[in-house]
Design a protein around this motif. Sequence first.
Motif, PDB file in Angstrom:
ATOM      1  N   ASP A  21     -11.188   9.348   5.957  1.00 36.77           N
ATOM      2  CA  ASP A  21     -11.609  10.748   5.952  1.00 36.77           C
ATOM      3  C   ASP A  21     -11.426  11.352   4.566  1.00 36.77           C
ATOM      4  N   SER A  22     -10.410  10.906   3.855  1.00 41.73           N
ATOM      5  CA  SER A  22     -10.186  11.308   2.466  1.00 41.73           C
ATOM      6  C   SER A  22      -9.421  10.191   1.782  1.00 41.73           C
ATOM      7  N   ILE A  23      -9.786   9.866   0.545  1.00 44.32           N
ATOM      8  CA  ILE A  23      -9.058   8.820  -0.179  1.00 44.32           C
ATOM      9  C   ILE A  23      -7.829   9.395  -0.878  1.00 44.32           C
ATOM     10  N   GLU A  24      -7.657  10.728  -0.818  1.00 47.46           N
ATOM     11  CA  GLU A  24      -6.508  11.373  -1.450  1.00 47.46           C
ATOM     12  C   GLU A  24      -5.515  11.828  -0.394  1.00 47.46           C
ATOM     13  N   VAL A  25      -4.225  11.603  -0.678  1.00 46.07           N
ATOM     14  CA  VAL A  25      -3.177  11.987   0.260  1.00 46.07           C
ATOM     15  C   VAL A  25      -1.906  12.254  -0.535  1.00 46.07           C
ATOM     16  N   PHE A  26      -1.109  13.220  -0.076  1.00 44.42           N
ATOM     17  CA  PHE A  26       0.163  13.502  -0.731  1.00 44.42           C
ATOM     18  C   PHE A  26       1.243  12.535  -0.243  1.00 44.42           C
ATOM     19  N   GLN A  27       2.279  12.364  -1.056  1.00 44.60           N
ATOM     20  CA  GLN A  27       3.447  11.593  -0.634  1.00 44.60           C
ATOM     21  C   GLN A  27       3.892  12.066   0.755  1.00 44.60           C
ATOM     22  N   GLY A  28       4.215  11.114   1.619  1.00 40.84           N
ATOM     23  CA  GLY A  28       4.673  11.457   2.959  1.00 40.84           C
ATOM     24  C   GLY A  28       3.583  11.948   3.886  1.00 40.84           C
ATOM     25  N   GLY A  29       2.335  11.934   3.425  1.00 35.15           N
ATOM     26  CA  GLY A  29       1.232  12.440   4.238  1.00 35.15           C
ATOM     27  C   GLY A  29       0.676  11.410   5.200  1.00 35.15           C
ATOM     28  N   GLU A  30      -0.484  11.713   5.746  1.00 38.67           N
ATOM     29  CA  GLU A  30      -1.097  10.867   6.765  1.00 38.67           C
ATOM     30  C   GLU A  30      -2.518  10.506   6.366  1.00 38.67           C
ATOM     31  N   LEU A  96       0.639   7.196   9.192  1.00 39.76           N
ATOM     32  CA  LEU A  96       1.583   7.966   8.385  1.00 39.76           C
ATOM     33  C   LEU A  96       2.055   7.108   7.217  1.00 39.76           C
ATOM     34  N   LEU A  97       2.014   7.663   6.015  1.00 36.12           N
ATOM     35  CA  LEU A  97       2.472   6.919   4.848  1.00 36.12           C
ATOM     36  C   LEU A  97       3.968   6.665   4.910  1.00 36.12           C
ATOM     37  N   ASN A  98       4.379   5.494   4.464  1.00 37.66           N
ATOM     38  CA  ASN A  98       5.792   5.226   4.249  1.00 37.66           C
ATOM     39  C   ASN A  98       6.326   6.242   3.231  1.00 37.66           C
ATOM     40  N   ASP A  99       7.536   6.761   3.454  1.00 37.68           N
ATOM     41  CA  ASP A  99       8.105   7.761   2.552  1.00 37.68           C
ATOM     42  C   ASP A  99       8.256   7.255   1.120  1.00 37.68           C
ATOM     43  N   GLU A 100       8.296   5.943   0.950  1.00 35.77           N
ATOM     44  CA  GLU A 100       8.496   5.377  -0.383  1.00 35.77           C
ATOM     45  C   GLU A 100       7.203   4.823  -0.984  1.00 35.77           C
ATOM     46  N   TRP A 116      -3.448   0.572  -1.418  1.00 34.78           N
ATOM     47  CA  TRP A 116      -4.708   0.393  -0.704  1.00 34.78           C
ATOM     48  C   TRP A 116      -4.458   0.082   0.768  1.00 34.78           C
ATOM     49  N   VAL A 117      -5.495   0.337   1.550  1.00 39.30           N
ATOM     50  CA  VAL A 117      -5.491   0.007   2.976  1.00 39.30           C
ATOM     51  C   VAL A 117      -6.350  -1.231   3.166  1.00 39.30           C
ATOM     52  N   GLU A 118      -5.796  -2.235   3.829  1.00 40.28           N
ATOM     53  CA  GLU A 118      -6.566  -3.442   4.129  1.00 40.28           C
ATOM     54  C   GLU A 118      -6.762  -3.545   5.639  1.00 40.28           C
ATOM     55  N   THR A 119      -8.008  -3.630   6.043  1.00 38.46           N
ATOM     56  CA  THR A 119      -8.349  -3.728   7.463  1.00 38.46           C
ATOM     57  C   THR A 119      -8.812  -5.146   7.765  1.00 38.46           C
ATOM     58  N   ARG A 132     -11.070  -3.667   2.067  1.00 38.75           N
ATOM     59  CA  ARG A 132     -10.003  -3.060   1.269  1.00 38.75           C
ATOM     60  C   ARG A 132     -10.478  -1.722   0.729  1.00 38.75           C
ATOM     61  N   ASP A 133      -9.636  -0.692   0.911  1.00 40.56           N
ATOM     62  CA  ASP A 133      -9.964   0.654   0.455  1.00 40.56           C
ATOM     63  C   ASP A 133      -8.772   1.224  -0.308  1.00 40.56           C
ATOM     64  N   PHE A 134      -8.992   1.548  -1.587  1.00 43.41           N
ATOM     65  CA  PHE A 134      -7.913   2.089  -2.403  1.00 43.41           C
ATOM     66  C   PHE A 134      -7.678   3.561  -2.081  1.00 43.41           C
ATOM     67  N   VAL A 135      -6.419   3.972  -2.217  1.00 42.16           N
ATOM     68  CA  VAL A 135      -5.990   5.319  -1.858  1.00 42.16           C
ATOM     69  C   VAL A 135      -5.364   5.984  -3.086  1.00 42.16           C
ATOM     70  N   VAL A 136      -5.666   7.254  -3.275  1.00 43.28           N
ATOM     71  CA  VAL A 136      -5.051   8.047  -4.343  1.00 43.28           C
ATOM     72  C   VAL A 136      -3.879   8.813  -3.740  1.00 43.28           C
ATOM     73  N   VAL A 137      -2.659   8.439  -4.125  1.00 42.09           N
ATOM     74  CA  VAL A 137      -1.457   9.096  -3.610  1.00 42.09           C
ATOM     75  C   VAL A 137      -1.001  10.130  -4.637  1.00 42.09           C
ATOM     76  N   LYS A 138      -1.027  11.393  -4.244  1.00 44.49           N
ATOM     77  CA  LYS A 138      -0.689  12.479  -5.160  1.00 44.49           C
ATOM     78  C   LYS A 138       0.778  12.880  -4.988  1.00 44.49           C
ATOM     79  N   PRO A 139       1.427  13.304  -6.082  1.00 50.99           N
ATOM     80  CA  PRO A 139       2.824  13.731  -5.975  1.00 50.99           C
ATOM     81  C   PRO A 139       2.928  15.055  -5.235  1.00 50.99           C
TER      82      PRO A 139
END
Length: 247
Positions: A21-30, A96-100, A116-119, A132-139
């Motif tokens: 749904d979005s390739i961008e997600v914040f730390q600790g996000g979903e 849910l993203l791992n906290d680390e 990245w997410v691998e399905t 494989r889909d790469f994810v942008v994890v924002k602080p």
Amino acid sequence: MLNKLKASLGIGAAKVDTVLDSIEVFQGGELSGTVNIVGGDVEQQIDAINIVLNTEVKVETEDSTSYENFSLGRIQAVDAFVIQPGETKQVPFRMLLNDETPVTALNALKNQSHVWVETTLDIDFAIDPKDRDFVVVKPLPVVAKVIEAIEASGMSMVKADVEKGFLNGNTFASRSGCYQEIEFRSGGFVNTKEIELSFIVEGQVIHCLAEVDRSMSFRGDQYISFSLPVNASDSDISNAVSRVLSV
């Protein structure tokens, strides 16, 4: 029979494509999205749809450095099912993203942090189709402000990578088996200073371990750890960063 043999080799087999749904997600996000499966030339049983959150970690030994994929979490999106030739199936998921999970949206000269997410479709007696889909994890904002304060002192972000191992602060410890290091360096030619920051999200608290190294110091590396709430005030952030910069 020929089609079944070809499908077992990945020729004319079912295909998978994950759309986030979005390739961008914040730390600790979903993360959320949809797994799209298209049947191949023959009927196939899909035993599972596995979605794995990965990063790449650096593994250092006394005489070598290597890199390997590291799993930060996984989910099984659906139970076993049969997909017919040419049939399409859509499976929504949330993870849910791992906290680390390391931050990847960094303006480092050398950014080696990737997520990245691998399905994978789990198919017996066949090559499992993968996507494989790469994810942008924002602080998180508090983390971004810590980084901004370090850079405002005149230090430059030169490198970011993920190490295999564990962190230990005064009041916290990592659990995933990997940790990120974000490296900053001063512009001096003689008395250079390096700071490496590692962040851990724990609920509504952000932990940070800072390793400080001065080229002309005889004290060796110094470690400072601090914790801030996710809604920390600017003055709290400034005080924490000042402790690191004063070493």
